[in-house]
Scaffold this motif. Structure first.
Motif, PDB file in Angstrom:
ATOM      1  N   THR A  79      51.768  48.958  31.173  1.00 56.70           N
ATOM      2  CA  THR A  79      50.441  49.555  31.092  1.00 56.70           C
ATOM      3  C   THR A  79      49.477  48.793  31.997  1.00 56.70           C
ATOM      4  O   THR A  79      49.875  47.861  32.686  1.00 56.70           O
ATOM      5  CB  THR A  79      49.942  49.595  29.628  1.00 56.70           C
ATOM      6  N   ALA A  80      48.245  49.217  31.984  1.00 56.77           N
ATOM      7  CA  ALA A  80      47.210  48.569  32.792  1.00 56.77           C
ATOM      8  C   ALA A  80      45.865  48.767  32.098  1.00 56.77           C
ATOM      9  O   ALA A  80      45.728  49.632  31.234  1.00 56.77           O
ATOM     10  CB  ALA A  80      47.176  49.166  34.195  1.00 56.77           C
ATOM     11  N   ARG A  81      44.886  47.983  32.493  1.00 59.06           N
ATOM     12  CA  ARG A  81      43.527  48.091  31.947  1.00 59.06           C
ATOM     13  C   ARG A  81      42.490  48.349  33.032  1.00 59.06           C
ATOM     14  O   ARG A  81      41.366  48.729  32.731  1.00 59.06           O
ATOM     15  CB  ARG A  81      43.154  46.811  31.212  1.00 59.06           C
ATOM     16  N   GLU A  82      42.862  48.077  34.264  1.00 63.52           N
ATOM     17  CA  GLU A  82      41.914  48.222  35.375  1.00 63.52           C
ATOM     18  C   GLU A  82      42.678  48.459  36.665  1.00 63.52           C
ATOM     19  O   GLU A  82      43.904  48.384  36.694  1.00 63.52           O
ATOM     20  CB  GLU A  82      41.032  46.973  35.496  1.00 63.52           C
ATOM     21  N   GLY A  83      41.935  48.758  37.724  1.00 60.00           N
ATOM     22  CA  GLY A  83      42.558  49.000  39.026  1.00 60.00           C
ATOM     23  C   GLY A  83      42.907  50.461  39.198  1.00 60.00           C
ATOM     24  O   GLY A  83      42.209  51.350  38.701  1.00 60.00           O
ATOM     25  N   GLU A 136      46.629  59.264  43.329  1.00 58.19           N
ATOM     26  CA  GLU A 136      46.203  58.063  42.613  1.00 58.19           C
ATOM     27  C   GLU A 136      45.023  58.367  41.714  1.00 58.19           C
ATOM     28  O   GLU A 136      44.362  59.405  41.848  1.00 58.19           O
ATOM     29  CB  GLU A 136      45.869  56.929  43.577  1.00 58.19           C
ATOM     30  N   LEU A 137      44.775  57.433  40.820  1.00 60.24           N
ATOM     31  CA  LEU A 137      43.697  57.552  39.852  1.00 60.24           C
ATOM     32  C   LEU A 137      43.127  56.166  39.602  1.00 60.24           C
ATOM     33  O   LEU A 137      43.889  55.217  39.352  1.00 60.24           O
ATOM     34  CB  LEU A 137      44.258  58.144  38.554  1.00 60.24           C
ATOM     35  N   THR A 138      41.804  56.034  39.684  1.00 60.94           N
ATOM     36  CA  THR A 138      41.146  54.773  39.357  1.00 60.94           C
ATOM     37  C   THR A 138      40.955  54.707  37.846  1.00 60.94           C
ATOM     38  O   THR A 138      40.430  55.639  37.226  1.00 60.94           O
ATOM     39  CB  THR A 138      39.792  54.670  40.080  1.00 60.94           C
ATOM     40  N   ILE A 139      41.406  53.607  37.263  1.00 61.73           N
ATOM     41  CA  ILE A 139      41.292  53.420  35.815  1.00 61.73           C
ATOM     42  C   ILE A 139      39.830  53.145  35.465  1.00 61.73           C
ATOM     43  O   ILE A 139      39.178  52.307  36.086  1.00 61.73           O
ATOM     44  CB  ILE A 139      42.190  52.260  35.349  1.00 61.73           C
ATOM     45  N   ARG A 140      39.326  53.891  34.478  1.00 63.19           N
ATOM     46  CA  ARG A 140      37.970  53.720  33.958  1.00 63.19           C
ATOM     47  C   ARG A 140      38.061  53.521  32.449  1.00 63.19           C
ATOM     48  O   ARG A 140      39.053  53.940  31.831  1.00 63.19           O
ATOM     49  CB  ARG A 140      37.117  54.955  34.224  1.00 63.19           C
ATOM     50  N   PRO A 141      37.043  52.935  31.831  1.00 63.48           N
ATOM     51  CA  PRO A 141      37.091  52.738  30.372  1.00 63.48           C
ATOM     52  C   PRO A 141      37.339  54.021  29.579  1.00 63.48           C
ATOM     53  O   PRO A 141      38.033  53.994  28.564  1.00 63.48           O
ATOM     54  CB  PRO A 141      35.713  52.145  30.052  1.00 63.48           C
ATOM     55  N   ASN A 169      43.028  51.228  21.846  1.00 63.00           N
ATOM     56  CA  ASN A 169      43.518  49.843  21.847  1.00 63.00           C
ATOM     57  C   ASN A 169      43.131  49.076  23.114  1.00 63.00           C
ATOM     58  O   ASN A 169      43.469  47.909  23.265  1.00 63.00           O
ATOM     59  CB  ASN A 169      45.037  49.800  21.634  1.00 63.00           C
ATOM     60  N   GLY A 170      42.450  49.742  24.055  1.00 58.12           N
ATOM     61  CA  GLY A 170      41.993  49.067  25.266  1.00 58.12           C
ATOM     62  C   GLY A 170      42.955  49.119  26.435  1.00 58.12           C
ATOM     63  O   GLY A 170      42.676  48.567  27.492  1.00 58.12           O
ATOM     64  N   PHE A 171      44.098  49.770  26.251  1.00 60.05           N
ATOM     65  CA  PHE A 171      45.072  49.918  27.327  1.00 60.05           C
ATOM     66  C   PHE A 171      45.054  51.353  27.827  1.00 60.05           C
ATOM     67  O   PHE A 171      44.571  52.257  27.164  1.00 60.05           O
ATOM     68  CB  PHE A 171      46.482  49.539  26.851  1.00 60.05           C
ATOM     69  N   LEU A 172      45.639  51.567  28.981  1.00 63.19           N
ATOM     70  CA  LEU A 172      45.697  52.884  29.601  1.00 63.19           C
ATOM     71  C   LEU A 172      46.335  53.884  28.641  1.00 63.19           C
ATOM     72  O   LEU A 172      47.409  53.643  28.095  1.00 63.19           O
ATOM     73  CB  LEU A 172      46.508  52.791  30.896  1.00 63.19           C
ATOM     74  N   HIS A 173      45.664  55.000  28.416  1.00 67.21           N
ATOM     75  CA  HIS A 173      46.183  56.040  27.528  1.00 67.21           C
ATOM     76  C   HIS A 173      47.390  56.702  28.174  1.00 67.21           C
ATOM     77  O   HIS A 173      47.370  57.033  29.363  1.00 67.21           O
ATOM     78  CB  HIS A 173      45.088  57.077  27.263  1.00 67.21           C
ATOM     79  N   ALA A 174      48.443  56.923  27.393  1.00 69.19           N
ATOM     80  CA  ALA A 174      49.652  57.559  27.922  1.00 69.19           C
ATOM     81  C   ALA A 174      49.337  58.929  28.514  1.00 69.19           C
ATOM     82  O   ALA A 174      49.927  59.325  29.523  1.00 69.19           O
ATOM     83  CB  ALA A 174      50.711  57.681  26.827  1.00 69.19           C
ATOM     84  N   ALA A 175      48.401  59.654  27.912  1.00 75.41           N
ATOM     85  CA  ALA A 175      48.051  60.980  28.424  1.00 75.41           C
ATOM     86  C   ALA A 175      47.431  60.902  29.811  1.00 75.41           C
ATOM     87  O   ALA A 175      47.590  61.828  30.615  1.00 75.41           O
ATOM     88  CB  ALA A 175      47.100  61.687  27.456  1.00 75.41           C
ATOM     89  N   SER A 231      51.294  50.617  39.140  1.00 81.96           N
ATOM     90  CA  SER A 231      49.951  50.070  39.311  1.00 81.96           C
ATOM     91  C   SER A 231      49.667  50.002  40.806  1.00 81.96           C
ATOM     92  O   SER A 231      50.577  50.157  41.623  1.00 81.96           O
ATOM     93  CB  SER A 231      49.865  48.660  38.695  1.00 81.96           C
ATOM     94  N   GLY A 232      48.421  49.759  41.159  1.00 81.34           N
ATOM     95  CA  GLY A 232      48.072  49.609  42.567  1.00 81.34           C
ATOM     96  C   GLY A 232      48.829  48.487  43.241  1.00 81.34           C
ATOM     97  O   GLY A 232      49.035  48.505  44.456  1.00 81.34           O
ATOM     98  N   GLU A 233      49.290  47.525  42.445  1.00 79.08           N
ATOM     99  CA  GLU A 233      50.055  46.391  42.978  1.00 79.08           C
ATOM    100  C   GLU A 233      51.548  46.665  43.008  1.00 79.08           C
ATOM    101  O   GLU A 233      52.340  45.815  43.408  1.00 79.08           O
ATOM    102  CB  GLU A 233      49.790  45.128  42.142  1.00 79.08           C
TER     103      GLU A 233
END
Length: 140
Positions: free
Chosen positions: A95-99, A41-46, A52-58, A123-125
């Motif tokens: 995609t996701a922005r957090e979590g 797993e990986l915690t999403i950080r800014p 664009n504010g969304f999770l980078h594909a890379a 996603s975590g959910e």
């Protein structure tokens, strides 16, 4: 012939292996390792987001590729020394922005010269983010 999980490849060994490397810099954590599977797993950080504010594909690919690579290491055939990636592909459906995002790598083919691994990233959910596949060349 079934390629069995190598007993010397443990979660702790994988965690040590990544110190100071890209998976460590990204904050990837390996969670489980079993015959034919590995989860991380990986915690999403800014700083892991695209402009664009969304999770980078890379970021998603890095998590999936790391989990498949670690799983390959853990399932190398007898006398194999390492592996290298021949091909990878990903399909991003959300995609996701957090979590957190979670990748589960699963063996598709565990051969003596190549291995094929699939990873599902959620996603975590549990919402599907991406599907990933890679082919690894086994090195002797």
């Amino acid at each position: 012939m079934t390629t069995l999980l190598r007993p010397e490849v443990t979660l702790d060994a994988l965690r040590q292996r990544q110190k100071g490397r890209l998976p460590d810099l990204l904050g990837i954590e390996v969670l489980t390792l079993d015959q034919g599977t590995l989860t991380g797993e990986l915690t999403i950080r800014p700083d892991l987001l695209a402009p664009n504010g969304f999770l980078h594909a890379a970021t998603v690919v890095a998590l999936a590729d790391t989990c498949c690579g670690y799983a390959c290491i853990a399932h190398l055939p007898e006398k194999a020394q390492n592996f290298t990636t021949l091909e990878l592909k990903s399909n991003h459906v959300s995609t996701a922005r957090e979590g957190k995002i979670v990748a589960k790598a699963s063996a598709v083919h565990l051969g003596r010269s190549t291995q094929v691994w699939d990873a599902t990233v959620t996603s975590g959910e549990g919402k599907l983010i991406a599907m990933f596949r890679c082919t690894q060349m086994i090195l002797y």
